[in-house]
Design an enzyme around this catalytic site. Structure first.
Site, mmCIF file in Angstrom:
data_model
loop_
_atom_site.group_PDB
_atom_site.id
_atom_site.type_symbol
_atom_site.label_atom_id
_atom_site.label_comp_id
_atom_site.label_asym_id
_atom_site.label_seq_id
_atom_site.Cartn_x
_atom_site.Cartn_y
_atom_site.Cartn_z
ATOM 1 N N HIS A 1 0.849 -1.197 0.000
ATOM 2 C CA HIS A 1 0.000 0.000 0.000
ATOM 3 C C HIS A 1 0.887 1.251 0.000
ATOM 4 O O HIS A 1 0.373 2.359 0.123
ATOM 5 C CB HIS A 1 -0.860 0.057 1.268
ATOM 6 C CG HIS A 1 -1.994 -0.918 1.324
ATOM 7 N ND1 HIS A 1 -2.775 -1.224 0.243
ATOM 8 C CD2 HIS A 1 -2.508 -1.629 2.369
ATOM 9 C CE1 HIS A 1 -3.716 -2.082 0.618
ATOM 10 N NE2 HIS A 1 -3.568 -2.357 1.891
ATOM 11 N N ARG B 1 -9.682 2.749 -7.072
ATOM 12 C CA ARG B 1 -11.145 2.640 -6.959
ATOM 13 C C ARG B 1 -11.686 4.037 -6.676
ATOM 14 O O ARG B 1 -10.981 4.864 -6.072
ATOM 15 C CB ARG B 1 -11.468 1.698 -5.791
ATOM 16 C CG ARG B 1 -12.926 1.341 -5.683
ATOM 17 C CD ARG B 1 -13.173 0.385 -4.532
ATOM 18 N NE ARG B 1 -14.509 -0.178 -4.629
ATOM 19 C CZ ARG B 1 -15.074 -0.896 -3.667
ATOM 20 N NH1 ARG B 1 -14.413 -1.159 -2.556
ATOM 21 N NH2 ARG B 1 -16.290 -1.376 -3.823
ATOM 22 N N SER C 1 -16.042 1.546 2.016
ATOM 23 C CA SER C 1 -15.444 0.246 2.303
ATOM 24 C C SER C 1 -14.493 0.349 3.502
ATOM 25 O O SER C 1 -14.495 -0.503 4.396
ATOM 26 C CB SER C 1 -14.707 -0.256 1.056
ATOM 27 O OG SER C 1 -14.261 -1.569 1.260
ATOM 28 N N ARG D 1 -17.036 -7.858 1.495
ATOM 29 C CA ARG D 1 -18.263 -7.267 2.046
ATOM 30 C C ARG D 1 -19.359 -7.356 0.992
ATOM 31 O O ARG D 1 -20.176 -8.240 1.008
ATOM 32 C CB ARG D 1 -18.002 -5.820 2.503
ATOM 33 C CG ARG D 1 -19.112 -5.219 3.344
ATOM 34 C CD ARG D 1 -18.804 -3.780 3.713
ATOM 35 N NE ARG D 1 -18.698 -2.922 2.559
ATOM 36 C CZ ARG D 1 -19.712 -2.239 2.013
ATOM 37 N NH1 ARG D 1 -20.890 -2.296 2.571
ATOM 38 N NH2 ARG D 1 -19.533 -1.486 0.935
ATOM 39 N N LYS D 2 -19.310 -6.440 -0.004
ATOM 40 C CA LYS D 2 -20.322 -6.459 -1.066
ATOM 41 C C LYS D 2 -19.697 -6.618 -2.439
ATOM 42 O O LYS D 2 -20.266 -7.222 -3.331
ATOM 43 C CB LYS D 2 -21.109 -5.155 -1.046
ATOM 44 C CG LYS D 2 -22.323 -5.170 -0.173
ATOM 45 C CD LYS D 2 -23.256 -4.053 -0.592
ATOM 46 C CE LYS D 2 -24.578 -4.141 0.126
ATOM 47 N NZ LYS D 2 -25.381 -2.933 -0.104
ATOM 48 N N GLY D 3 -18.544 -5.966 -2.629
ATOM 49 C CA GLY D 3 -17.848 -6.051 -3.909
ATOM 50 C C GLY D 3 -18.635 -5.449 -5.066
ATOM 51 O O GLY D 3 -18.647 -6.007 -6.151
HETATM 52 P P1 A3P Z 1 -16.675 -3.379 -0.344
HETATM 53 O O1 A3P Z 1 -16.414 -3.046 1.091
HETATM 54 O O2 A3P Z 1 -17.170 -2.180 -1.129
HETATM 55 O O3 A3P Z 1 -17.551 -4.547 -0.533
HETATM 56 P P2 A3P Z 1 -9.264 -4.621 -0.359
HETATM 57 O O4 A3P Z 1 -9.174 -5.968 -0.971
HETATM 58 O O5 A3P Z 1 -8.346 -3.597 -0.993
HETATM 59 O O6 A3P Z 1 -9.170 -4.666 1.123
HETATM 60 O O7 A3P Z 1 -10.707 -4.074 -0.727
HETATM 61 C C1 A3P Z 1 -11.859 -4.668 -0.198
HETATM 62 C C2 A3P Z 1 -13.021 -4.343 -1.102
HETATM 63 O O8 A3P Z 1 -12.948 -5.162 -2.278
HETATM 64 C C3 A3P Z 1 -14.341 -4.659 -0.439
HETATM 65 O O9 A3P Z 1 -15.286 -3.743 -1.025
HETATM 66 C C4 A3P Z 1 -14.554 -6.088 -0.891
HETATM 67 O O10 A3P Z 1 -15.885 -6.534 -0.778
HETATM 68 C C5 A3P Z 1 -14.106 -6.004 -2.336
HETATM 69 N N1 A3P Z 1 -13.736 -7.305 -2.909
HETATM 70 C C6 A3P Z 1 -13.096 -8.327 -2.298
HETATM 71 N N2 A3P Z 1 -12.967 -9.367 -3.133
HETATM 72 C C7 A3P Z 1 -13.517 -8.985 -4.308
HETATM 73 C C8 A3P Z 1 -13.701 -9.655 -5.557
HETATM 74 N N3 A3P Z 1 -13.282 -10.904 -5.736
HETATM 75 N N4 A3P Z 1 -14.302 -8.981 -6.554
HETATM 76 C C9 A3P Z 1 -14.735 -7.717 -6.359
HETATM 77 N N5 A3P Z 1 -14.608 -7.038 -5.201
HETATM 78 C C10 A3P Z 1 -13.996 -7.663 -4.187
#
Ligand code: A3P
Length: 320
Positions: A132, A154, A162, A286-288
């Site tokens: 990061h 994003r 998120s 979470r929701k993706g």
């Molecule tokens: P949301 O909280 O909007 O659902 P990171 O991986 O950088 O920690 O980001 C997490 C975010 O990516 C979360 O978003 C999560 O749900 C989403 N995410 C995780 N896996 C995913 C996938 N396979 N496809 C799309 N989004 C995904």
């Protein structure tokens, strides 16, 4: 997350005493180092990475700000690079049994965290890492090498929401949730993990324009919109393009299916397991979806974020 100061090196402790600090989102303070905000634990990992990490010319890096889709990008890149060793239609694929964060380690949050001395002997070439870290803080050996960087961005609205949800999962029950208003205010001020969000994105955007062969800039929303196009683009950039034969055999679809939100989030390992660094795997799913922030942010908040984005990105040809 462990933020135990006893584990900090002398050097880190000394540096921290001179850095600007602000109240964090979880419990402890955030510290501003090289223009970006870090927890103490993360800062120690950044410093150790800067001091010790030796990049190889063939290394590949996946870079994001937290909650931009890191987990998804890790899964896709891992599946692309390892598809000969681990075909995606195989029941023994590592992504079925390990969370993507355990397969593609963060430099500062896993390999060099808590004074850890990483062992690279089991890494196969090309080595795949993630971070990061803002561009300014990348170890010199990365900046000065030919290794490639994929930056996943994003939109700030969904990233903020998120991050707000994620933070509340990490906060001890005794102190309760951080309010959306407080999280919003901090995010807009730039005081968020690896923030200011806009500066992080812009640094890598500029690098991708200057060195397109070294830095690929991808957006979460565009992968959602045209997954096949962008998986192909990713594979090509990483040096592992899909052959016509593979396209015909459906390998691209297999990877997309394996790495989809529904597929990964429903696996036992991601519902029940924990990362080697302690976090619940399920916290990363979470929701993706694109646009979920519309369910939380008021129109005024959205407008405020949009104005910041416009002001920060004006003249750079970047739209998020
Ligand atoms: P949301 O909280 O909007 O659902 P990171 O991986 O950088 O920690 O980001 C997490 C975010 O990516 C979360 O978003 C999560 O749900 C989403 N995410 C995780 N896996 C995913 C996938 N396979 N496809 C799309 N989004 C995904």
């Amino acid at each position: 997350l462990h933020e135990d100061q006893n584990e900090l090196s002398q050097e880190c402790r000394h540096l921290m005493s001179s850095l600007p600090r602000d109240k964090g989102w979880v419990v402890n303070h955030l510290f501003n180092y090289q223009g970006f905000w870090h927890t103490t634990r993360q800062l120690q990992g950044v410093l150790a990475s800067q001091k010790l990490f030796q990049a190889q010319q063939t290394d590949l890096f996946l870079v994001t700000t937290p909650k931009s889709g890191t987990t998804w990008l890790k899964a896709m890149a891992f599946a692309i690079l390892n598809r000969d060793r681990y075909p995606c239609n195989n029941d023994h694929h590592p992504l079925l049994y390990s969370n993507p964060h355990d397969l593609v380690p963060f430099l500062e949050l896993k390999l060099y965290v808590d004074n850890n001395v990483p062992d690279f002997t089991n890494f196969v070439s090309p080595r795949l890492f993630s971070t990061h870290m803002p561009y300014i803080s990348l170890p010199d050996s990365i900046k000065n090498s030919k290794c490639k960087i994929v930056y996943l961005c994003r939109n700030p609205r969904d990233t903020l929401i998120s991050l707000w949800h994620f933070t509340n999962k990490l906060r001890p029950k005794t102190i309760g949730n951080i309010s959306l208003e407080e999280a919003f205010e901090k995010f807009c001020k730039g005081v968020s993990l690896c923030g200011p969000f806009w500066d992080h994105v812009l640094e890598y955007w500029k690098q991708s324009l200057e060195m397109p062969e070294r830095v690929l800039f991808v957006k979460y929303e565009e992968i959602k919109e045209e997954p096949k196009v962008h998986l192909n683009r990713l594979a090509k950039f990483l040096g592992y393009p899909f052959s016509v034969e593979e396209e015909k055999l459906g390998v691209v679809d297999e990877i997309l299916n394996l790495c989809s939100f529904d597929s990964l989030s429903n696996l036992m390992v991601n519902r029940m397991g924990k990362l080697l660094t302690g976090e619940d795997n399920k916290a990363f799913f979470r929701k993706g979806e694109v646009g979920d922030s519309g369910n939380y942010l008021t129109p005024e908040m959205i407008q405020h974020l949009d104005v910041i984005t416009e002001n920060k990105f004006i003249g750079y040809g970047l739209e998020v």
